[in-house]
Every structure is written in C-alpha cells, then in structure tokens.
Design a protein around this motif. Structure first.
Motif, PDB file in Angstrom:
ATOM      1  N   GLN A 200      -0.886   8.368  -4.250  1.00 57.20           N
ATOM      2  CA  GLN A 200       0.315   8.169  -4.585  1.00 57.20           C
ATOM      3  C   GLN A 200       1.218   9.518  -5.040  1.00 57.20           C
ATOM      4  OE1 GLN A 200       1.515   4.997  -4.252  1.00 57.20           O
ATOM      5  NE2 GLN A 200      -0.705   4.512  -3.609  1.00 57.20           N
ATOM      6  N   ASN A 208       1.883   8.311   1.554  1.00 60.61           N
ATOM      7  CA  ASN A 208       1.796   6.784   1.347  1.00 60.61           C
ATOM      8  C   ASN A 208       3.289   6.197   2.056  1.00 60.61           C
ATOM      9  OD1 ASN A 208       3.600   7.930  -0.623  1.00 60.61           O
ATOM     10  ND2 ASN A 208       2.572   6.108  -2.153  1.00 60.61           N
ATOM     11  N   LEU A 234       7.946   3.219   0.169  1.00 60.22           N
ATOM     12  CA  LEU A 234       6.334   3.459  -0.071  1.00 60.22           C
ATOM     13  C   LEU A 234       5.460   2.184   0.461  1.00 60.22           C
ATOM     14  CD1 LEU A 234       6.446   5.302  -3.669  1.00 60.22           C
ATOM     15  CD2 LEU A 234       6.568   6.287  -1.267  1.00 60.22           C
ATOM     16  N   ASP A 249      10.145   3.673  -7.014  1.00 54.66           N
ATOM     17  CA  ASP A 249       9.044   4.541  -6.446  1.00 54.66           C
ATOM     18  C   ASP A 249       8.111   4.578  -7.511  1.00 54.66           C
ATOM     19  OD1 ASP A 249       9.997   4.478  -3.952  1.00 54.66           O
ATOM     20  OD2 ASP A 249      10.606   6.390  -3.902  1.00 54.66           O
ATOM     21  N   ARG A 253       4.128   3.162  -7.480  1.00 52.76           N
ATOM     22  CA  ARG A 253       2.929   4.128  -7.420  1.00 52.76           C
ATOM     23  C   ARG A 253       1.966   3.511  -8.573  1.00 52.76           C
ATOM     24  NH1 ARG A 253       7.086   8.486  -6.200  1.00 52.76           N
ATOM     25  NH2 ARG A 253       6.638   9.081  -4.249  1.00 52.76           N
ATOM     26  N   ASN A 257      -1.899   2.490  -7.753  1.00 49.92           N
ATOM     27  CA  ASN A 257      -3.121   2.994  -8.469  1.00 49.92           C
ATOM     28  C   ASN A 257      -3.993   1.848  -9.426  1.00 49.92           C
ATOM     29  OD1 ASN A 257      -3.136   5.574  -7.580  1.00 49.92           O
ATOM     30  ND2 ASN A 257      -1.603   6.119  -9.337  1.00 49.92           N
TER      31      ASN A 257
END
Length: 541
Positions: A200, A208, A234, A249, A253, A257
């Motif tokens: 990320q 990604n 993404l 974004d 991310r 994760n």
C-alpha cells in the motif's frame, strides 16, 4: 460433550441469507474454554501422519478421461493435448541458475521487453502445442472446473481450489509456465514477476494498481477487465460487486492492510492458511484457506469485467488464466506463502514457526504438467514446499500489513453485550496456550451455497450493528468468506465450513474470559442463497 442446557443456548438451526445472524457461544467455566454443539474438539498437525496411504494421484490419470468442463457459462472444452511420450517424474535441474522474481512495478524496460517477447512467442505456438498460451490457460480450466472427476465421489480429481492443494498446485503451474517462457527466449535466468497488490506504499509507480504494461501492450492486454478499475484506481482486496462509489485512496490503503492482517497474520494454524484436507473418497472436499478466500478470490473478481455475466476473464475459474495478469497475481500469492512461513505461530513467548501439513497424503500427492520440452511430467507436493527447491526466490519487499493490527473498536460507544473482565489477568492455562501457538478457531458449520453464484459474507465478533458498510479496519472484524463461481463439484451445491482465528480479536476486545460472544454474519453484494447448520469453537495448533 455439551449438555442440553448449553445446546438450548446455541443457534444450531439452518439460516438463510440475506439476514444478519447473531450467534451466542457459551464459555465453559469448567474448562475455561468455549465449547459448542459437538463439545471440545482439539486438533494437532504437528506430527507427520501416515494418512490413508492413498494420496490424490493425478500423476497416473489418463488424459483420455478428460471431458468438457462444467462452468457457470455452460460446458467448455479445455482438455489438454494427449501426450505422445510416457509420463516422466520431475527431477530438478541443478544446472539452472537461481532466478529472482521481482515486483511488476519495479521492472526495468529491458526486462519488460524480454517478458513481452516471451509471450509473443508463446501465443504464436501451434494451437495443439501444450506450451501455447491458450493451452496453458486451459490447464486452469480443466483442473479447476471438473474436467477430471474422481470416480468414487464425482468431485474434481485434482482439487486445485478450496482445499490444502491450493498453494502447491498453483506453485507447480507457475513453475512450468515460467520454464516454458524462459525456453522460448532461450534465457534460463528469466523469472515471472509478481503483482504486488498487497503493497500500500504510495510510490511512483504504484504497486497496487493494474500495471501499465498489462494495459498498453496488446500481447498482455485482455478485453475482459473492468475499466472502472484501471489506474489510478487502487486494488480493493475486500472487493464485492456493486459496492458503490470508491473510497479515498488513504481509506482504501487502510482497509487493504487490515484485510491482509486479519486474513494472513491471524491465520496462524496450518488448517486456517492452507485449507481443508482432501483425501480420495472425501464426500465433502471443500474448505477454503483464509487467503484463498480473500485476497485471492476478491482480486480475481475485482480485475474481471463487470460487463460479463461471471466477471470473465479473471472473475471465474474457467477463464481466469486467459488473462496474462493471472500469472503475476498468483506469483504474489506464491510469495505470500513464503512470507506466511516467516511469521510466528504463537502470539506470546519465543518464536515458534508456522508449519506445512505433515500428512503423507498431502506430501505425496501428485499432479501432471507439460514442461518446456512438451513432456508430461509427474510432480509431488513435497518437492515444492520451498521456492529454493525449484530454483527461484522473491525480491524482498516491506510488508506493512504485518503490523497493521486494527485498533479501532467499532462498538466502543455501544452498550456492552457481554459479561467480560478485561482488567483481569489471563489465566496460566491461557498463557501456555498462547506461548505454544494454540489458536481459538470459530467454525461456521454446514455452509451451503450454489457453486455457480458469487457469494460473500463478512464476519464480526460482538458487533451486532455491523452492516455492508462496516469497515474491516476494526477490531471486531474476524474475516470474510468469498466464493468464485465454478461447477467443479457434483451437482451445483457446495457444502463447506468457514474457519477463522479469533484469539487475537477476543484478546483485543477483552473477551478472553467472557460468558458469551456474539457473531454477526453480514452478506455483501448480491450474494446467492446461503444456509448454515451451526457454529462451534475449537482449538488448533
């Protein structure tokens, strides 16, 4: 065994989507462990097991057994060409140089040119050549959509999905695909790249997103992808069709994760990560490992075309390998297998490594693949447990998700639903369990769904208000179940179970000594009908 008083307090009937389900699981005060309808069930995979002495033997199948694959799109002819020479056993060529698999977004222009040339040559091979690109794609169709069926049960003979063969089967598939490409350009240093969608980091280029070379070069482009997901969008590792407008974004991310942490870091036991054991004659062979469910299945779906009925090409098994991006996608999954082995099995105490299955039925299972010399080669699982056995390794990449443990409690402001004592010290028995790597596993039993339907549901602990908009970046999120449509089973109904490691979640929520926990299942997207038979908690190492 569990007495009637406990059974009356468990939900053990069948349920039907779309609903939210609250499951109350009682903590046994006598044992200090949660027990469910079948009592305390312990499992250990530490010792090498003799097994049934009947490993899945795809190495002796006759290619004439192959029939048209049953797919959600109907019958598809994807049988491999018949071999003109006897089957040979795999022997690793120690004279080959060590090869480095690199992330796609960091490839040099020289490497990209070489990579494109290799695929040009592969696609130019005669249609009946087993090394031809279409024939390579057919391997995944034939072996994963029921073109080879076990005579005893009618189930897919090779079992490349939804069981303990997922990782080794795909490692072998990529190995021979890579060797064919290398031979075509006469470069034994050639290695497949990996699509680093779990990374990320906001770099340039981005790791990604769909890599540019798969969009700008006609040899690597596929007509059946979702244009709404082209860069700079993404990758959504918890994707479900129809989820609405994309999130920011930075939020994406964080979600990615958190998903990786829950699905991979929390999958501490062999069974959780690899999937269910698959022995010859098994009447119910399906049981996904956590990472196969997501991000494997979700990235497949995210990449495929929303204009196609089953999100072809990548979104369904029979056509997935027709898209050249299939191979770097699975190379990343293969890399994550190596990363998983570096993580601790236990959450406390000295480092204890995570482990492969020791069952001989797994280690001695065989598959057939065509090699770069057009020979049909018999391979075994035990010969592909480490990448070094096959002469390659992965470029080191920082995996930020390893430490991305969610810390936000979504229900923090809600009225407590459990009797818990978070300030109480853990028992000595709990300390021993954690140090030796025994995990508390939530098992959702008797999950029945249509093989042909794209089905997804998320699981939350002690958050009954969870809905399809609830983040996965919360402590209560325990994991997700995702089905990619295919027809590899007998009939069209899959009966399976879902397993999730919840020790970490219970600790963070202060529920290690709780009397009850509440499990909420949230259907996502346009999931087909699903039924459940019951729930239990067991312990595994």
């Amino acid at each position: 065994m569990v007495g009637d008083s406990l059974l009356s307090r468990l939900l053990v009937t069948k349920f039907y989507f779309p609903v939210q389900i609250l499951c109350f699981l009682l903590l046994s005060t006598a044992t200090g462990r949660r027990e469910a309808s079948l009592g305390l069930a312990t499992g250990s995979l530490q010792q090498e097991q003799q097994g049934w002495a009947r490993p899945i033997d795809n190495g002796t199948i006759d290619l004439e057994w192959c029939t048209q694959a049953e797919t959600p799109a109907g019958k598809v002819g994807c049988c491999p060409p018949r071999s003109k020479t006897p089957v040979v056993d795999f022997v690793h060529n120690t004279q080959l140089p060590s090869r480095l698999r690199q992330p796609v977004h960091l490839l040099s222009s020289d490497y990209i040119a070489k990579y494109i040339r290799a695929y040009e040559l592969m696609k130019a091979l005669p249609p009946d050549d087993p090394r031809n690109f279409d024939q390579q794609a057919n391997i995944h169709c034939a072996y994963c959509d029921g073109a080879f069926l076990e005579t005893e049960t009618g189930w897919c003979l090779t079992g490349g999905h939804r069981n303990w063969f997922f990782f080794p089967w795909h490692r072998w598939f990529l190995y021979f695909h890579e060797r064919i490409l290398a031979s075509l350009i006469e470069d034994d240093t050639f290695a497949l790249p990996f699509w680093n969608w779990d990374n990320q980091f906001a770099s340039d280029p981005l790791p990604n997103v769909i890599p540019q070379m798969y969009l700008t070069n006609p040899v690597l482009f596929d007509d059946f992808r979702n244009p709404d997901h082209f860069p700079p969008r993404l990758a959504d590792l918890n994707f479900v069709p129809g989820d609405g407008a994309p999130i920011s974004d930075s939020k994406q991310r964080e979600e990615n994760n958190a998903l990786m942490y829950k699905q991979l870091v929390n999958a501490r036991t062999t069974r959780l990560f690899y999937g269910k054991e698959y022995h010859p004659g098994d009447s119910k062979p399906d049981g996904l490992g956590t990472i196969e469910s997501a991000p494997h299945n979700t990235v497949h779906k995210w990449t495929g075309s929303s204009a196609k009925p089953h999100f072809e090409d990548m979104g369904v098994f029979y056509s997935a390998a027709r898209d050249p991006i299939f191979y770097p996608h699975h190379a990343n999954l293969d890399r994550l297998w190596t990363v998983w082995k570096t993580l601790p099995r236990n959450r406390k105490g000295p480092f204890r490594p995570r482990r492969d299955y020791k069952d001989l039925d797994w280690l001695n299972a065989t598959f057939l693949f065509y090699d770069e010399k057009r020979r049909l080669v018999r391979v075994r699982v035990r010969d592909a447990l480490k990448t070094e056995q096959l002469g390659y390794r992965y470029q080191d990449i920082h995996n930020a998700w390893v430490t991305a443990r969610p810390s936000t409690v979504a229900g923090a402001k809600s009225k407590p639903l459990v009797s818990a004592s978070p300030d109480s010290p853990p028992t000595a028995a709990a300390d021993v369990i954690e140090e030796f790597g025994e995990a508390e596993i939530l098992v959702i039993q008797g999950v029945e769904l249509d093989y042909n339907k794209a089905t997804k549901f998320d699981v939350y602990i002690n958050y009954p208000n969870a809905n399809e908009n609830t983040s996965v970046n919360v402590v209560e999120f325990a994991g997700t179940f995702v089905n990619v449509p295919d027809s590899a089973g007998k009939g069209h109904i899959m009966e399976t179970e879902m397993r999730l490691g919840i020790s970490d979640t219970l600790e963070q929520l202060g529920l290690e000594d709780a009397d009850y926990i509440v499990v909420t299942l949230v259907p996502r997207g346009s999931s087909g009908p699903v039924t459940f038979k019951g729930f239990k908690i067991k312990y595994e190492t």
